[in-house]
Motif scaffolding. Structure first.
Motif, PDB file in Angstrom:
ATOM      1  N   ASN A  50      -7.101  24.709  12.404  1.00 57.43           N
ATOM      2  CA  ASN A  50      -8.381  24.066  12.107  1.00 57.43           C
ATOM      3  C   ASN A  50      -9.457  25.108  11.815  1.00 57.43           C
ATOM      4  O   ASN A  50     -10.263  24.953  10.891  1.00 57.43           O
ATOM      5  CB  ASN A  50      -8.830  23.186  13.278  1.00 57.43           C
ATOM      6  N   ASN A  63     -11.174  25.764   8.136  1.00 61.90           N
ATOM      7  CA  ASN A  63     -12.640  25.728   8.008  1.00 61.90           C
ATOM      8  C   ASN A  63     -13.150  27.002   7.332  1.00 61.90           C
ATOM      9  O   ASN A  63     -13.967  26.939   6.420  1.00 61.90           O
ATOM     10  CB  ASN A  63     -13.308  25.613   9.377  1.00 61.90           C
ATOM     11  N   TYR A  88     -15.158  26.621   3.898  1.00 61.82           N
ATOM     12  CA  TYR A  88     -16.598  26.846   3.825  1.00 61.82           C
ATOM     13  C   TYR A  88     -16.926  28.269   3.374  1.00 61.82           C
ATOM     14  O   TYR A  88     -17.902  28.859   3.806  1.00 61.82           O
ATOM     15  CB  TYR A  88     -17.255  26.456   5.157  1.00 61.82           C
ATOM     16  N   GLY A 145     -12.148  18.209  13.157  1.00 63.56           N
ATOM     17  CA  GLY A 145     -11.438  19.469  13.391  1.00 63.56           C
ATOM     18  C   GLY A 145     -11.941  20.269  14.581  1.00 63.56           C
ATOM     19  O   GLY A 145     -11.166  20.644  15.464  1.00 63.56           O
TER      20      GLY A 145
HETATM   21 MG    MG Z   1     -12.553  21.303   9.652  1.00 70.16          MG
END
Ligand code: MG
Ligand code: ATP
Length: 351
Positions: A251, A255, A259, A317
Motif C-alpha cells: 500500500n 501510494n 502520487y 490503503g
Molecule cells: Mg493508497
C-alpha cells in the motif's frame, strides 16, 4: 424497627452500586439524594446533594421535563447535551469545550419526589456518527462504479454496436467490477483487522524476504510510470505476520508511485532501532500538506480526490496500514513537504 432499617440500607446500597446516575429530585428541584455514579458523571464528589438542579444543569430542558413529570405523572425519556453542565472546579475543567450527551429517564415516585436515572452516552453517540459516516461512504464508493456498470451494460444490450465498441464497453464494465471487488476486499480486510481479539499468526522472516514480495507485487505498477523503486534490506530477522506486513508495504509503495510524477524515484529501506525494525518508504512526489497529514490514515480520506480516483483509489490503503501497525504493536508515521515528497515509516517490534 431494625429490620426495616436494614432493608432501607440494602436499597441504598443497590442504588449506590448502580452504573447509572441516580438523582432523587424534589418538586422544587432540590436534589435529595445522588449516587456516586451521578456525582462522577457530573464531575463532582459529594457536593450534589442539597443543591438545586439549576445550579448543576445550565440546560433548561431537564427542568422542563422534571416539571412535566410532576404535572402529569408520566415517565419521560430523553437525551440532553450540554457543555458546562456541571459546577465545581473539577467539573468546569473536565467539561470545557467537550460536549456531553446524557440519556435521562425520569419517573414520579410520589407527590413529593421524582427519580432521575441517567447515563453518559457521549461515546455511544460518537460511535453512531462514525457508523453512519462509514455506511454513507461505503455506499457512495460502491455507487460510482456500479452506475458505470449498469449504464454500459445497458448500452451493450443494444444491437447496433461495432465489435470494437462492444469490446470497449465490456472493458469498462470489467474495470469497474474489479474496482468494486477491491473496495470489498479492503473492507473485509479492515473488518478482520478490527477484531483485535483475533491475533495474527506470527512467523519468523526477514526484511529481505518481505521486500522481495513487495517488489514482485508492485513492479508492474511502477513500470507503467517509468518509476525506479530501489530496495535496500539487511537480512534483519523479524517476527510478524508476513502477509500483512507485505500488504502494508505494498500500500505504501503503490501510494509513493501513484502520487509521484513519471520517471520519479522511490526508495524502500529498513533500519534497526533498538527493539524495532523500521520500514521506510520515501518518494519525491507531490507531497502532502501539513494539515492533511493527521487525516490521511482515516478511512476513505483522500487529499486530492480527483487525482486519487483516476488511480482507482478509495482512501482505504493507509487505514489498512495503520491497523496492521497497531495489531503488531507498532507505529506508522508520515512526514512530508508539499512539492518535495513524502516519507512513511512503519516501525514494528522485531519479536
Ligand atoms: Mg493508497
Ligand atoms: N506518498 C504519498 N504522497 C502524496 N500523497 C499521499 C501519499 N500517500 C498517501 N497520500 C494521500 O493520502 C490519501 C490517502 O491514502 P490511501 O492510501 O489511504 O488512499 P488512496 O491511495 O486514495 O486509495 P487506496 O489506497 O484505498 O486505493 C491519498 O488519497 C493521497 O491524497
Amino acid at each position: 424497627m431494625p429490620k426495616k432499617r436494614s432493608e432501607k440500607n440494602r436499597y441504598l446500597q443497590i442504588i449506590e452500586a448502580m452504573g447509572e446516575g441516580v438523582l432523587l429530585i424534589s418538586r422544587k428541584h432540590r436534589i435529595a439524594l445522588a449516587n456516586t455514579s451521578a456525582e462522577t458523571m457530573l464531575g463532582m464528589n459529594k457536593t450534589v446533594e442539597g443543591k438545586r438542579l439549576e445550579e448543576i444543569f445550565s440546560n433548561g430542558t431537564l427542568l422542563e421535563y422534571v416539571d412535566a413529570v410532576f404535572a402529569d405523572g408520566e415517565r419521560k425519556m430523553f437525551r440532553i447535551s450540554s457543555y458546562h453542565d456541571a459546577i465545581g472546579e473539577d467539573a468546569v475543567v473536565r467539561g470545557k469545550g467537550r460536549e456531553k450527551q446524557y440519556e435521562f429517564c425520569i419517573t414520579l415516585l410520589d407527590d413529593k419526589y421524582a427519580v432521575a436515572m441517567f447515563s453518559d452516552v457521549t461515546m455511544l453517540e460518537r460511535l453512531e456518527v462514525v457508523r453512519q459516516d462509514f455506511i454513507s461512504n461505503v455506499s457512495h464508493e460502491l455507487k460510482t462504479p456500479l452506475t458505470a456498470i449498469a449504464g454500459f451494460a445497458e448500452t451493450l444490450a443494444e444491437e447496433s454496436l461495432t465489435e470494437e465498441e462492444r469490446k470497449g464497453f465490456a472493458r469498462i464494465i470489467q474495470k469497474n467490477a474489479l474496482h468494486m471487488q477491491r473496495i470489498i476486499a479492503d473492507l473485509l480486510l479492515l473488518t478482520s483487522l478490527d477484531r483485535s481479539e483475533i491475533a495474527p499468526t506470527m512467523e519468523r522472516t526477514t526484511d529481505t524476504r518481505i521486500l522481495q514480495e513487495v517488489k514482485a507485487y508492485t513492479q508492474y505498477k511502477a513500470s507503467t510510470k517509468d518509476i525506479e523503486v530501489i530496495y535496500t534490506s539487511s537480512d534483519e530477522a523479524i517476527l510478524c505476520s508476513e502477509s500483512l506486513v507485505v500488504q502494508a508495504l505494498i500500500n505504501l509503495v503503490i501510494n509513493a508511485v501513484s502520487y509521484s510524477p513519471q520517471k520519479s524515484k522511490v526508495s524502500v529501506s529498513t533500519k534497526r532501532k533498538g527493539e524495532m525494525l523500521e520500514f521506510i518508504v520515501s518518494d519525491r512526489g507531490y507531497g502532502i500538506a501539513e494539515e492533511d497529514i493527521p487525516r490521511i490514515f482515516e478511512r476513505f480520506y483522500r487529499v486530492d480526490k480527483a487525482r486519487s480516483r483516476e488511480d482507482g483509489g478509495t482512501g482505504l490503503g493507509l487505514s489498512i496500514v495503520r491497523h496492521i501497525a497497531i495489531i503488531h504493536k507498532g507505529t506508522i508515521k508520515a512526514e512530508s513537504v508539499l512539492g518535495e515528497g513524502s516519507v512513511f515509516t512503519l516501525s514494528l517490534p522485531v519479536s
